[in-house]
Motif scaffolding. Structure first.
Motif, mmCIF file in Angstrom:
data_model
loop_
_atom_site.group_PDB
_atom_site.id
_atom_site.type_symbol
_atom_site.label_atom_id
_atom_site.label_comp_id
_atom_site.label_asym_id
_atom_site.label_seq_id
_atom_site.Cartn_x
_atom_site.Cartn_y
_atom_site.Cartn_z
ATOM 1 N N UNK A 109 0.833 -1.213 0.000
ATOM 2 C CA UNK A 109 0.000 0.000 0.000
ATOM 3 C C UNK A 109 0.866 1.261 0.000
ATOM 4 N N UNK A 110 1.887 1.258 0.856
ATOM 5 C CA UNK A 110 2.785 2.410 0.928
ATOM 6 C C UNK A 110 3.518 2.590 -0.392
ATOM 7 N N UNK A 111 3.957 1.489 -0.982
ATOM 8 C CA UNK A 111 4.668 1.571 -2.261
ATOM 9 C C UNK A 111 3.780 2.184 -3.343
ATOM 10 N N UNK A 112 2.537 1.732 -3.429
ATOM 11 C CA UNK A 112 1.608 2.278 -4.434
ATOM 12 C C UNK A 112 1.403 3.776 -4.213
ATOM 13 N N UNK A 113 1.236 4.150 -2.947
ATOM 14 C CA UNK A 113 1.052 5.576 -2.649
ATOM 15 C C UNK A 113 2.281 6.378 -3.047
ATOM 16 N N UNK A 114 3.472 5.867 -2.711
ATOM 17 C CA UNK A 114 4.703 6.596 -3.028
ATOM 18 C C UNK A 114 4.913 6.718 -4.531
ATOM 19 N N UNK A 151 -5.825 6.065 6.461
ATOM 20 C CA UNK A 151 -5.045 5.224 7.360
ATOM 21 C C UNK A 151 -4.543 3.991 6.622
ATOM 22 N N UNK A 152 -3.282 3.645 6.899
ATOM 23 C CA UNK A 152 -2.631 2.509 6.238
ATOM 24 C C UNK A 152 -2.592 2.681 4.723
ATOM 25 N N UNK A 153 -2.657 3.930 4.266
ATOM 26 C CA UNK A 153 -2.600 4.269 2.851
ATOM 27 C C UNK A 153 -3.645 3.485 2.057
ATOM 28 N N UNK A 154 -4.825 3.411 2.622
ATOM 29 C CA UNK A 154 -5.955 2.743 1.985
ATOM 30 C C UNK A 154 -7.176 3.658 2.050
ATOM 31 N N UNK A 155 -8.171 3.453 1.161
ATOM 32 C CA UNK A 155 -9.374 4.297 1.178
ATOM 33 C C UNK A 155 -10.111 4.200 2.506
ATOM 34 N N UNK A 156 -10.677 5.342 2.926
ATOM 35 C CA UNK A 156 -11.378 5.370 4.201
ATOM 36 C C UNK A 156 -12.245 6.630 4.248
ATOM 37 N N UNK A 207 3.590 12.217 5.404
ATOM 38 C CA UNK A 207 5.023 12.534 5.431
ATOM 39 C C UNK A 207 5.770 11.544 6.314
ATOM 40 N N UNK A 208 5.208 11.271 7.491
ATOM 41 C CA UNK A 208 5.864 10.392 8.461
ATOM 42 C C UNK A 208 5.982 8.964 7.948
ATOM 43 N N UNK A 209 4.896 8.438 7.379
ATOM 44 C CA UNK A 209 4.943 7.050 6.915
ATOM 45 C C UNK A 209 5.866 6.915 5.710
ATOM 46 N N UNK A 210 5.931 7.946 4.876
ATOM 47 C CA UNK A 210 6.844 7.923 3.730
ATOM 48 C C UNK A 210 8.283 7.865 4.205
ATOM 49 N N UNK A 211 8.616 8.741 5.150
ATOM 50 C CA UNK A 211 9.979 8.773 5.688
ATOM 51 C C UNK A 211 10.341 7.440 6.355
ATOM 52 N N UNK A 212 9.386 6.857 7.045
ATOM 53 C CA UNK A 212 9.622 5.594 7.747
ATOM 54 C C UNK A 212 10.068 4.495 6.792
ATOM 55 N N UNK A 213 9.357 4.360 5.681
ATOM 56 C CA UNK A 213 9.670 3.265 4.756
ATOM 57 C C UNK A 213 10.865 3.585 3.866
ATOM 58 N N UNK A 214 11.095 4.843 3.584
ATOM 59 C CA UNK A 214 12.293 5.204 2.823
ATOM 60 C C UNK A 214 13.546 4.901 3.646
#
Length: 384
Positions: A224-229, A298-303, A313-320
């Motif tokens: 999910x994060x990858x698709x968003x990024x 949340x969790x880079x999914x529809x809601x 920003x935070x979740x992107x930095x975390x996985x990078x």
């Protein structure tokens, strides 16, 4: 009559000097308070610092007492009745204390969360240094260009970077534009204070094949994060804008999506292209989302619940970081615009980012000048 008071003074008058004998003296703070019941004024005296055992401690405690009393007076405190008199704290007048005026003005500013937080961070610096220079509680209309200049100079002397000083100056200019509109000042004199020289550090971006492999490996950690990024990388948007996108904002058949821009207090709706490289990711999100749901929640999914841009920003930095990349989420935007400027020119990069001028785009297109030099080397002209 409107209550007012003289400046607060400390006795002995040399209290803030390095005179050790002052420690043994009895200190007190005095000022004259004027109101309807005492039109000729009543002298107010108070202590609270004489228990301190060292001179620096006594001086610091005295400054705290002055700050506390001045702040209370600014909020309508009557030292004679020991009560607060009603005062509309959301109105800025010529005699509103300087720092209080900034706090009130900020409430009327429009902008995304990150912009407002940026202003709030600046106010922390202003609070500290305006207190040091004795202008924090000065009546707004009496604040001068020299006051602000000296405050900025003090920040520099204390080791604040030129970037921070310039940022503080820029934010204060916004405040004083507001005060000018309120007719408290005739002109915004902050504009007459020069910026300090500042060379921005070069943004870190993804360049090598190894770095790109690391980036794509995020798909193995969190798809999910990858698709968003991937979507963010090619969007040219800001995280705050991505957080607001709903399924109804996307027109897959036209390969476009709409974002809500909030700049300078204005709200506009703008069209953006869905890059062909990311169309399949957009479709995956749209297939999962209800018509009125936020795509990147949340969790880079529809809601149904919208997340803040800072969460993305935070979740992107975390996985990078997790894949060993020393870049931030916004480095992806810089990476994309840098590549676009190289292959299609800075004007196209500016268009994709929605910037109003190329100067802003050049901040992201970090290698633009090198690209120009490279292109110039290939120029051919006829010498016949």
């Amino acid at each position: 009559m409107k209550p007012y008071h003289t400046p607060l003074k400390v006795y002995p008058v040399s209290w803030d000097k390095k005179i050790n004998s002052n420690l043994q003296k009895d200190w007190e703070i005095r000022y004259i308070y004027y109101c309807d019941d005492y039109p000729e004024g009543k002298t107010i005296r108070f202590k609270g610092m004489n228990h301190c055992r060292s001179l620096p401690e006594k001086q610091d405690h005295t400054r705290m007492l002055i700050d506390k009393e001045t702040s209370a007076l600014a909020k309508g405190f009557n030292p004679i009745t020991q009560e607060y008199e009603f005062k509309d704290e959301n109105i800025i007048t010529e005699d509103t204390p300087f720092y209080r005026a900034l706090e009130v003005a900020l409430k009327s500013f429009k902008g995304v969360d990150s912009t407002i937080k940026d202003f709030e961070n600046t106010l922390k610096h202003v609070s500290e240094y305006s207190l040091i220079l004795g202008i924090k509680h000065k009546e707004l209309a009496t604040v001068t260009k020299g006051d602000i200049k000296q405050m900025l100079m003090k920040m520099s002397q204390n080791g604040k970077s030129n970037y921070r000083v310039n940022k503080t100056r820029a934010h204060l200019s916004r405040f004083f534009s507001h005060f000018t509109e309120l007719d408290i000042f005739q002109v915004n004199f902050i504009e007459g204070i020069k910026n300090l020289e500042h060379q921005s550090s070069k943004r870190k971006i993804i360049r090598t094949s190894d770095e790109w492999e690391r980036f794509h490996s995020i798909a193995d950690l969190n798809y999910n994060v990858y698709c968003f990024l991937m979507i963010f990388l090619y969007s040219g948007c800001r995280f705050e804008e991505m957080a607001q996108i709903k399924r109804s904002d996307v027109e897959l058949e036209k390969s476009i999506f709409w974002i809500n821009l909030r700049k300078g207090g204005k709200h506009t709706r703008a069209m953006r292209a869905i890059n062909i490289q990311t169309w399949k990711y957009w479709k995956q999100y749209c297939d999962l989302a209800g018509p009125d749901q936020y795509l990147f929640s949340h969790n880079q999914a529809p809601n149904d619940i919208k997340v803040k841009g800072n969460a993305l920003i935070d979740v992107s930095a975390k996985y990078l970081r997790a894949v060993g990349l020393d870049v931030t989420g916004y480095s992806l935007k810089a990476t994309f615009l840098n590549l676009v400027s190289k292959e299609h020119g800075i004007t196209k990069a500016k268009e994709l980012a929605g910037h109003t001028n190329e100067r802003t785009t050049r901040i992201y297109a970090v290698d633009h000048e090198e690209h120009l030099v490279e292109q110039n080397r290939m120029i051919k002209v006829s010498t016949k």
